[in-house]
Design a protein around this motif. Structure first.
Motif, PDB file in Angstrom:
ATOM      1  N   ARG A   8      -5.604  -1.027 -14.132  1.00  7.30           N
ATOM      2  CA  ARG A   8      -4.438  -0.156 -14.349  1.00  7.30           C
ATOM      3  C   ARG A   8      -3.903   0.368 -13.017  1.00  7.30           C
ATOM      4  O   ARG A   8      -2.690   0.465 -12.825  1.00  7.30           O
ATOM      5  N   VAL A   9      -4.792   0.711 -12.105  1.00  6.69           N
ATOM      6  CA  VAL A   9      -4.363   1.205 -10.795  1.00  6.69           C
ATOM      7  C   VAL A   9      -3.644   0.090 -10.034  1.00  6.69           C
ATOM      8  O   VAL A   9      -2.555   0.300  -9.484  1.00  6.69           O
ATOM      9  N   VAL A  10      -4.229  -1.098 -10.013  1.00  7.47           N
ATOM     10  CA  VAL A  10      -3.626  -2.225  -9.298  1.00  7.47           C
ATOM     11  C   VAL A  10      -2.243  -2.538  -9.875  1.00  7.47           C
ATOM     12  O   VAL A  10      -1.267  -2.702  -9.135  1.00  7.47           O
ATOM     13  N   LYS A  11      -2.145  -2.577 -11.188  1.00 10.92           N
ATOM     14  CA  LYS A  11      -0.858  -2.876 -11.824  1.00 10.92           C
ATOM     15  C   LYS A  11       0.165  -1.779 -11.546  1.00 10.92           C
ATOM     16  O   LYS A  11       1.329  -2.069 -11.263  1.00 10.92           O
ATOM     17  N   ALA A  12      -0.254  -0.521 -11.605  1.00 15.31           N
ATOM     18  CA  ALA A  12       0.666   0.599 -11.360  1.00 15.31           C
ATOM     19  C   ALA A  12       1.216   0.556  -9.935  1.00 15.31           C
ATOM     20  O   ALA A  12       2.402   0.806  -9.709  1.00 15.31           O
ATOM     21  N   ARG A  33       0.015   7.475  -3.644  1.00 14.43           N
ATOM     22  CA  ARG A  33       0.185   8.935  -3.679  1.00 14.43           C
ATOM     23  C   ARG A  33       0.732   9.375  -5.045  1.00 14.43           C
ATOM     24  O   ARG A  33       0.268  10.351  -5.623  1.00 14.43           O
ATOM     25  N   GLU A  34       1.712   8.638  -5.554  1.00 13.74           N
ATOM     26  CA  GLU A  34       2.337   8.979  -6.828  1.00 13.74           C
ATOM     27  C   GLU A  34       1.345   8.887  -7.990  1.00 13.74           C
ATOM     28  O   GLU A  34       1.268   9.792  -8.817  1.00 13.74           O
ATOM     29  N   ILE A  35       0.580   7.805  -8.047  1.00 14.08           N
ATOM     30  CA  ILE A  35      -0.351   7.682  -9.171  1.00 14.08           C
ATOM     31  C   ILE A  35      -1.553   8.604  -9.008  1.00 14.08           C
ATOM     32  O   ILE A  35      -2.139   9.036  -9.997  1.00 14.08           O
ATOM     33  N   TYR A  36      -1.907   8.942  -7.775  1.00 12.68           N
ATOM     34  CA  TYR A  36      -3.004   9.892  -7.553  1.00 12.68           C
ATOM     35  C   TYR A  36      -2.626  11.269  -8.107  1.00 12.68           C
ATOM     36  O   TYR A  36      -3.454  11.986  -8.649  1.00 12.68           O
ATOM     37  N   ARG A  37      -1.353  11.614  -7.976  1.00  9.78           N
ATOM     38  CA  ARG A  37      -0.875  12.908  -8.478  1.00  9.78           C
ATOM     39  C   ARG A  37      -0.737  12.934  -9.990  1.00  9.78           C
ATOM     40  O   ARG A  37      -0.627  13.996 -10.583  1.00  9.78           O
ATOM     41  N   ASP A  38      -0.719  11.773 -10.630  1.00  9.27           N
ATOM     42  CA  ASP A  38      -0.605  11.684 -12.083  1.00  9.27           C
ATOM     43  C   ASP A  38      -1.974  11.964 -12.696  1.00  9.27           C
ATOM     44  O   ASP A  38      -2.751  11.065 -12.950  1.00  9.27           O
ATOM     45  N   GLN A  39      -2.271  13.215 -12.906  1.00  5.11           N
ATOM     46  CA  GLN A  39      -3.607  13.644 -13.340  1.00  5.11           C
ATOM     47  C   GLN A  39      -4.007  13.125 -14.716  1.00  5.11           C
ATOM     48  O   GLN A  39      -5.179  13.030 -15.018  1.00  5.11           O
ATOM     49  N   GLU A  40      -3.054  12.788 -15.560  1.00  7.28           N
ATOM     50  CA  GLU A  40      -3.392  12.362 -16.916  1.00  7.28           C
ATOM     51  C   GLU A  40      -3.550  10.853 -17.060  1.00  7.28           C
ATOM     52  O   GLU A  40      -4.282  10.386 -17.901  1.00  7.28           O
ATOM     53  N   GLY A  41      -2.860  10.099 -16.221  1.00  9.35           N
ATOM     54  CA  GLY A  41      -2.797   8.672 -16.454  1.00  9.35           C
ATOM     55  C   GLY A  41      -3.828   7.806 -15.756  1.00  9.35           C
ATOM     56  O   GLY A  41      -4.154   6.736 -16.228  1.00  9.35           O
ATOM     57  N   TYR A  45     -11.070   8.466  -9.275  1.00  3.10           N
ATOM     58  CA  TYR A  45     -12.090   7.619  -8.663  1.00  3.10           C
ATOM     59  C   TYR A  45     -11.518   6.243  -8.323  1.00  3.10           C
ATOM     60  O   TYR A  45     -11.685   5.742  -7.214  1.00  3.10           O
ATOM     61  N   TRP A  46     -10.820   5.613  -9.283  1.00  5.25           N
ATOM     62  CA  TRP A  46     -10.312   4.268  -9.065  1.00  5.25           C
ATOM     63  C   TRP A  46      -9.124   4.247  -8.118  1.00  5.25           C
ATOM     64  O   TRP A  46      -8.932   3.277  -7.381  1.00  5.25           O
ATOM     65  N   VAL A  47      -8.334   5.290  -8.099  1.00  5.82           N
ATOM     66  CA  VAL A  47      -7.244   5.364  -7.128  1.00  5.82           C
ATOM     67  C   VAL A  47      -7.836   5.456  -5.723  1.00  5.82           C
ATOM     68  O   VAL A  47      -7.405   4.749  -4.807  1.00  5.82           O
ATOM     69  N   ARG A  48      -8.854   6.307  -5.541  1.00 11.73           N
ATOM     70  CA  ARG A  48      -9.505   6.427  -4.228  1.00 11.73           C
ATOM     71  C   ARG A  48     -10.144   5.102  -3.813  1.00 11.73           C
ATOM     72  O   ARG A  48     -10.062   4.690  -2.659  1.00 11.73           O
ATOM     73  N   ARG A  49     -10.806   4.420  -4.752  1.00 14.02           N
ATOM     74  CA  ARG A  49     -11.430   3.122  -4.452  1.00 14.02           C
ATOM     75  C   ARG A  49     -10.385   2.100  -4.011  1.00 14.02           C
ATOM     76  O   ARG A  49     -10.608   1.332  -3.071  1.00 14.02           O
ATOM     77  N   TYR A  50      -9.236   2.101  -4.684  1.00 13.44           N
ATOM     78  CA  TYR A  50      -8.164   1.183  -4.323  1.00 13.44           C
ATOM     79  C   TYR A  50      -7.700   1.459  -2.891  1.00 13.44           C
ATOM     80  O   TYR A  50      -7.569   0.540  -2.089  1.00 13.44           O
TER      81      TYR A  50
END
Length: 131
Positions: A8-12, A33-41, A45-50
């Motif tokens: 999901r992170v890669v696709k986003a 940065r944008e998806i990291y700020r999206d607290q619900e979606g 952990y996976w955003v940081r790993r990416y």
């Protein structure tokens, strides 16, 4: 389930880099940065790993170099820094000369310092030349 969250992170990131629903494309760094700020979606952990794995210039990112060259990242080192790029334009040449040249290793210094990532513009890229 973990693979689904990672995917999901890669696709986003990919969707935001290419633009979607009439929104203009943004850089991979801004997309993270944008998806990291999206607290619900998305899982933090996976955003940081990416970000740790891909760095600020994931493969496919358009970048600009100090000597006026625009290139697409084709390979990264273990810290996520470009080790190979496909040079697609020389912005200092008359008519913004189009190129199709892969540089890596010690040849990268010819481009100057990597200044920043650029938003995706599909018309800048050439398909590899047929032989």
């Amino acid at each position: 389930m973990q693979m689904v969250q990672a995917a999901r992170v890669v696709k986003a990131v990919d969707v935001r880099v290419r633009g979607y629903h009439g929104r203009p494309p943004i850089t991979a760094f801004d997309a993270c940065r944008e998806i990291y700020r999206d607290q619900e979606g998305f899982s933090d952990y996976w955003v940081r790993r990416y970000i740790q794995r891909q760095g600020p210039y994931p493969i496919g990112t358009m970048v600009r170099y100090a000597n006026g060259f625009r290139a697409q990242v084709v390979s990264l080192d273990e810290r996520g820094q470009p080790t190979g790029v496909r040079v697609v334009r020389n912005l200092k040449a008359p008519g913004h000369q189009r190129l199709n040249l892969v540089l890596d290793g010690v040849d990268l210094h010819q481009l100057g310092k990597l200044e920043h990532a650029m938003a995706y513009e599909p018309h800048e890229l050439y398909a590899p030349l047929a032989v």
